[in-house]
Motif scaffolding. Structure first.
Motif, short mmCIF file in Angstrom:
data_model
loop_
_atom_site.label_atom_id
_atom_site.label_comp_id
_atom_site.label_asym_id
_atom_site.label_seq_id
_atom_site.Cartn_x
_atom_site.Cartn_y
_atom_site.Cartn_z
N ALA A 73 -4.07 -12.62 14.42
CA ALA A 73 -5.40 -12.10 14.11
C ALA A 73 -5.41 -10.57 14.12
N ARG A 74 -4.74 -9.98 15.11
CA ARG A 74 -4.65 -8.52 15.18
C ARG A 74 -3.93 -7.96 13.96
N ASP A 75 -2.87 -8.62 13.56
CA ASP A 75 -2.11 -8.18 12.41
C ASP A 75 -2.96 -8.24 11.14
N GLN A 76 -3.79 -9.27 11.06
CA GLN A 76 -4.66 -9.43 9.89
C GLN A 76 -5.70 -8.31 9.83
N ILE A 77 -6.29 -7.99 10.97
CA ILE A 77 -7.29 -6.93 11.01
C ILE A 77 -6.66 -5.58 10.67
N ALA A 78 -5.47 -5.35 11.24
CA ALA A 78 -4.76 -4.10 10.95
C ALA A 78 -4.41 -4.02 9.47
N GLY A 79 -4.04 -5.15 8.88
CA GLY A 79 -3.71 -5.17 7.46
C GLY A 79 -4.88 -4.76 6.59
N VAL A 88 -6.24 -10.48 3.49
CA VAL A 88 -6.60 -9.11 3.87
C VAL A 88 -7.48 -8.40 2.85
N THR A 89 -7.64 -8.97 1.67
CA THR A 89 -8.47 -8.32 0.67
C THR A 89 -9.96 -8.55 0.93
N ARG A 90 -10.25 -9.46 1.87
CA ARG A 90 -11.65 -9.80 2.14
C ARG A 90 -12.08 -9.31 3.52
N THR A 110 1.37 -4.37 16.02
CA THR A 110 1.43 -5.10 14.76
C THR A 110 2.50 -4.51 13.85
N ARG A 111 2.82 -5.23 12.81
CA ARG A 111 3.86 -4.78 11.87
C ARG A 111 3.40 -3.62 10.99
N HIS A 112 2.12 -3.26 11.08
CA HIS A 112 1.59 -2.21 10.21
C HIS A 112 1.69 -0.81 10.80
N VAL A 113 2.07 -0.70 12.06
CA VAL A 113 2.02 0.60 12.72
C VAL A 113 3.02 1.60 12.12
N GLU A 114 4.16 1.13 11.66
CA GLU A 114 5.14 2.05 11.06
C GLU A 114 4.56 2.72 9.82
N GLU A 115 3.99 1.90 8.94
CA GLU A 115 3.39 2.47 7.73
C GLU A 115 2.22 3.38 8.08
N GLU A 147 -7.33 -2.76 7.58
CA GLU A 147 -7.50 -1.33 7.80
C GLU A 147 -6.53 -0.53 6.93
N MET A 148 -5.31 -1.04 6.83
CA MET A 148 -4.30 -0.36 6.00
C MET A 148 -4.70 -0.39 4.53
N GLU A 149 -5.21 -1.51 4.08
CA GLU A 149 -5.60 -1.63 2.68
C GLU A 149 -6.69 -0.62 2.33
N VAL A 150 -7.68 -0.51 3.20
CA VAL A 150 -8.77 0.44 2.96
C VAL A 150 -8.25 1.88 3.06
N GLY A 151 -7.37 2.12 4.02
CA GLY A 151 -6.80 3.46 4.18
C GLY A 151 -6.01 3.89 2.95
N ARG A 152 -5.22 2.98 2.40
CA ARG A 152 -4.46 3.31 1.18
C ARG A 152 -5.39 3.59 0.01
N TYR A 153 -6.49 2.86 -0.04
CA TYR A 153 -7.48 3.07 -1.10
C TYR A 153 -8.03 4.50 -1.03
#
Length: 296
Positions: free
Chosen positions: A181-187, A144-146, A219-224, A189-195
């Motif tokens: 794949a969806r979870d990876q893309i969402a991940g 997800v960092t790339r 995806t598992r990222h929706v809660e955060e 988005e979360m990384e950039v959002g936290r930044y």
């Protein structure tokens, strides 16, 4: 017996050199001395026997069994070249894509799969070609960092498989990989959002978290993402949206630690979770299977 090759001696090489001279210097007179019927230039005809398609194909299979995927791909390619309109050619084409895939030459597999789909879109192996294409993208998904361009290509190819070949044996596996794949893309988005959030670029952060909530709710990222929206809206003083994000989070994930954090954050401002039915957050969740809002 179908393919003839001509082997030329040194006389022809000389003629080619003289021709080059004539092209470079228009006044070169030596060209007039060249006789195309000069018997000193001998041609040796070499007849190459055509190998039966079945033999080439089986040679390719034998190489696959030995683990020589590159050699196998070349043999299957020979089937296409020597017997382009045969049924063996069609089979060899899909086997070329498979050989490249097995050899981890994913770009070659993608190209071979696309070519097969262009030429044989309604064949019995079309679904498999689409699966190979999708998996060649999927197996190149980075962390997800790339950049997640490969994840998006894998998602599109997998979804096309499900849409175009719904009864295919590959659909069940494709659906599982779509979620990955969806979870990876969402991940990402979360990384950039936290930044952005850490740097107090709240608008930039909200846009990223909004994408996760609107597009990747399963995806598992929706809660955060909902919790981070609560945080960002609170920081901007937009209390209504912060309360709505927390309320939707609490209704759908009441035991989530992210909800507890969001609830506590609202309390610091004397607020509590309360859903605004007109909010984009509420509308995004309304009607989604397995997800409910406070009013739903």
């Amino acid at each position: 017996m179908s393919i003839a090759k001509a082997t030329l001696d040194g006389g022809t090489a000389r003629a080619v050199l003289l021709l080059a001279c004539g092209l470079a210097l228009a006044g070169c007179d030596t060209l007039s001395s060249i006789n195309p019927f000069d018997k000193s230039e001998t041609y040796k005809m070499e007849i190459v026997a055509e190998v039966p398609a079945e033999q080439l194909y089986n040679d390719g299979l034998a190489r696959m069994q030995r683990g020589d995927t590159d050699g196998a791909a070349k043999k299957f390619g020979e089937v296409e070249k020597q017997h382009p309109y045969s049924e063996w050619s069609r089979r060899a084409m899909i086997m070329t894509a498979f050989a490249h895939y097995q050899g981890l030459r994913y770009e070659d597999s993608i190209n071979a799969s696309r070519r097969y789909l262009q030429l044989h879109p309604a064949s019995t192996d079309a679904a498999y070609a689409q699966y190979l294409l999708a998996m060649s993208h999927f197996n190149q998904i980075p962390d997800v960092t790339r950049d997640q361009d490969r994840s998006e290509k894998a998602l599109a190819a997998l979804q096309e498989l499900v849409d175009r070949y719904p009864k295919s044996e590959y659909v069940a596996d494709a659906r599982q990989r779509i979620q990955v794949a969806r979870d990876q893309i969402a991940g990402k988005e979360m990384e950039v959002g936290r930044y952005y959030l850490q740097r107090r670029n709240y608008t930039g952060a909200i846009n990223r978290f909004r994408d996760v909530v609107a597009k990747y709710q399963t995806t598992r990222h929706v809660e955060e993402a909902l919790a981070r929206l609560t945080e960002a809206y609170m920081a901007m003083g937009i209390a209504g949206e912060a309360q709505t994000a927390a309320a939707v989070l609490g209704h759908n994930f009441p035991d989530s630690p992210w909800y507890k954090d969001s609830y506590a954050l609202l309390q610091t401002g004397g607020l509590s979770p309360r859903e605004d039915q007109g909010s984009w957050i509420s509308r995004a969740f309304r009607g989604l299977t397995g997800v409910r809002t406070a009013g739903g």
